[in-house]
Scaffold this motif. Structure first.
Motif, PDB file in Angstrom:
ATOM      1  N   LEU A 111       9.010 -10.749  12.162  1.00  0.00           N
ATOM      2  CA  LEU A 111      10.129 -10.167  11.423  1.00  0.00           C
ATOM      3  C   LEU A 111       9.735  -9.871   9.980  1.00  0.00           C
ATOM      4  N   LEU A 112       8.934 -10.741   9.385  1.00  0.00           N
ATOM      5  CA  LEU A 112       8.485 -10.531   8.007  1.00  0.00           C
ATOM      6  C   LEU A 112       7.651  -9.266   7.868  1.00  0.00           C
ATOM      7  N   SER A 113       6.912  -8.934   8.909  1.00  0.00           N
ATOM      8  CA  SER A 113       6.026  -7.768   8.836  1.00  0.00           C
ATOM      9  C   SER A 113       6.772  -6.455   9.054  1.00  0.00           C
ATOM     10  N   HIS A 114       8.043  -6.541   9.470  1.00  0.00           N
ATOM     11  CA  HIS A 114       8.820  -5.327   9.749  1.00  0.00           C
ATOM     12  C   HIS A 114       9.240  -4.653   8.451  1.00  0.00           C
ATOM     13  N   THR A 115       9.059  -3.333   8.377  1.00  0.00           N
ATOM     14  CA  THR A 115       9.400  -2.592   7.152  1.00  0.00           C
ATOM     15  C   THR A 115      10.235  -1.354   7.458  1.00  0.00           C
ATOM     16  N   GLN A 163       6.881 -15.499   1.024  1.00  0.00           N
ATOM     17  CA  GLN A 163       6.179 -15.722   2.281  1.00  0.00           C
ATOM     18  C   GLN A 163       5.697 -14.404   2.900  1.00  0.00           C
ATOM     19  N   THR A 164       5.863 -13.301   2.178  1.00  0.00           N
ATOM     20  CA  THR A 164       5.572 -11.975   2.715  1.00  0.00           C
ATOM     21  C   THR A 164       4.289 -11.426   2.117  1.00  0.00           C
ATOM     22  N   GLU A 165       3.493 -10.741   2.928  1.00  0.00           N
ATOM     23  CA  GLU A 165       2.261 -10.148   2.434  1.00  0.00           C
ATOM     24  C   GLU A 165       2.562  -9.042   1.424  1.00  0.00           C
ATOM     25  N   GLU A 186       1.312  -6.034   0.854  1.00  0.00           N
ATOM     26  CA  GLU A 186       1.473  -4.670   1.361  1.00  0.00           C
ATOM     27  C   GLU A 186       2.851  -4.469   1.974  1.00  0.00           C
ATOM     28  N   VAL A 187       3.352  -5.485   2.652  1.00  0.00           N
ATOM     29  CA  VAL A 187       4.691  -5.391   3.240  1.00  0.00           C
ATOM     30  C   VAL A 187       5.737  -5.367   2.132  1.00  0.00           C
ATOM     31  N   ARG A 188       5.568  -6.210   1.127  1.00  0.00           N
ATOM     32  CA  ARG A 188       6.502  -6.197  -0.012  1.00  0.00           C
ATOM     33  C   ARG A 188       6.572  -4.814  -0.639  1.00  0.00           C
ATOM     34  N   MET A 189       5.415  -4.194  -0.825  1.00  0.00           N
ATOM     35  CA  MET A 189       5.382  -2.871  -1.440  1.00  0.00           C
ATOM     36  C   MET A 189       6.154  -1.852  -0.607  1.00  0.00           C
ATOM     37  N   ARG A 190       5.948  -1.873   0.707  1.00  0.00           N
ATOM     38  CA  ARG A 190       6.638  -0.897   1.553  1.00  0.00           C
ATOM     39  C   ARG A 190       8.144  -1.104   1.535  1.00  0.00           C
ATOM     40  N   VAL A 191       8.575  -2.362   1.539  1.00  0.00           N
ATOM     41  CA  VAL A 191      10.017  -2.635   1.498  1.00  0.00           C
ATOM     42  C   VAL A 191      10.605  -2.198   0.160  1.00  0.00           C
ATOM     43  N   LEU A 192       9.924  -2.517  -0.937  1.00  0.00           N
ATOM     44  CA  LEU A 192      10.419  -2.138  -2.263  1.00  0.00           C
ATOM     45  C   LEU A 192      10.477  -0.616  -2.419  1.00  0.00           C
ATOM     46  N   GLU A 193       9.429   0.066  -1.993  1.00  0.00           N
ATOM     47  CA  GLU A 193       9.421   1.520  -2.111  1.00  0.00           C
ATOM     48  C   GLU A 193      10.466   2.164  -1.203  1.00  0.00           C
TER      49      GLU A 193
END
Length: 239
Positions: A96-100, A119-121, A123-130
């Motif tokens: 679930l954390l890797s889902h963007t 707890q999130t990688e 690259e995943v944080r960046m995609r969610v923020l963008e």
């Protein structure tokens, strides 16, 4: 499964990944750490917990202190049940954390995702923020277009309310821009550090060729090659 129940399951799994808890502790953490759950009740939480147990993502355990269980029994109350994340539950939460996808950009889901960014990688944080920023920029554009069309028909209070909503979205877009730049700066800093470290290692290995250096800067082999030739004991030096 509704969107809100999906967000609740995500949040419960994330909190239990940190440590096992009983229902009261979970509800308190959901209320204090995740503001989107301030209005939910035990009637919402416990069906969610039962579902997670049935899926094999949680297990139920009795309270750790026997005297507490005995006291609860004597008082006619049930001992508290502690919920613990299973290996399968941890794996599911990491998925679930890797889902963007687009649902992670929506208001409630984004707030829950952001609460577990630690707890999130990256690259995943960046995609969610963008993705969240793009969603809000689209919303802001629609709000401006709507206000331009209806401005003349709105009274002062309704107009002020719409302006307030636009300002809130604009503030969040600025906040997201700062977060994204911070993430990028951290990435660039890590790359710069790694590059510098690799260059230092290359220089060190190039200078020494893997051999220790003497005080005069030569390797033991190099020093030995410049020593005067010693007489061969096998040669007769006497006349």
């Amino acid at each position: 499964m509704s969107r809100r129940s999906g967000i609740l399951e995500f949040a419960v799994l994330g909190l239990l990944r940190e440590a096992p808890m009983h229902g009261y502790e979970l509800r308190k953490r959901l209320n204090t750490s995740l503001g989107i759950f301030r209005a939910f009740s035990y009637g919402t939480l416990y069906p969610c917990l039962k579902t997670l147990v049935a899926n094999g993502w949680l297990i139920e355990e009795p309270g750790s202190a026997p005297e507490d269980a005995l006291a609860a029994s004597l008082a006619g109350r049930r001992a508290k049940i502690v919920y613990r994340l299973t290996a399968e539950g941890k794996e599911h939460f990491e998925e679930l954390l890797s889902h963007t996808g687009p649902d992670t950009w929506e208001d409630e889901h984004f707030a829950a995702r952001f609460a577990f960014f630690g707890q999130t990688e990256r690259e995943v944080r960046m995609r969610v923020l963008e993705g969240r920023r793009s969603r809000l920029e689209e919303r802001l554009e629609k709000m401006r277009a709507s206000l331009a069309r209806t401005r003349e028909r709105l009274d002062d209070y309704t107009l002020e309310l719409q302006r307030h909503g636009m300002e809130s979205v604009e503030r969040e877009v600025r906040w997201l821009n700062e977060l994204i730049e911070s993430e990028r700066a951290g990435r660039d800093q890590r790359r710069s550090t790694a590059t510098g470290e690799a260059a230092r290692q290359d220089n060190t290995s190039g200078e020494s060729d893997g051999l220790p250096r003497r005080g005069d800067g030569t390797s033991p082999e190099g020093a030995a090659s410049r020593r005067p030739n010693s007489p061969d004991p096998s040669e007769d030096t006497t006349n």
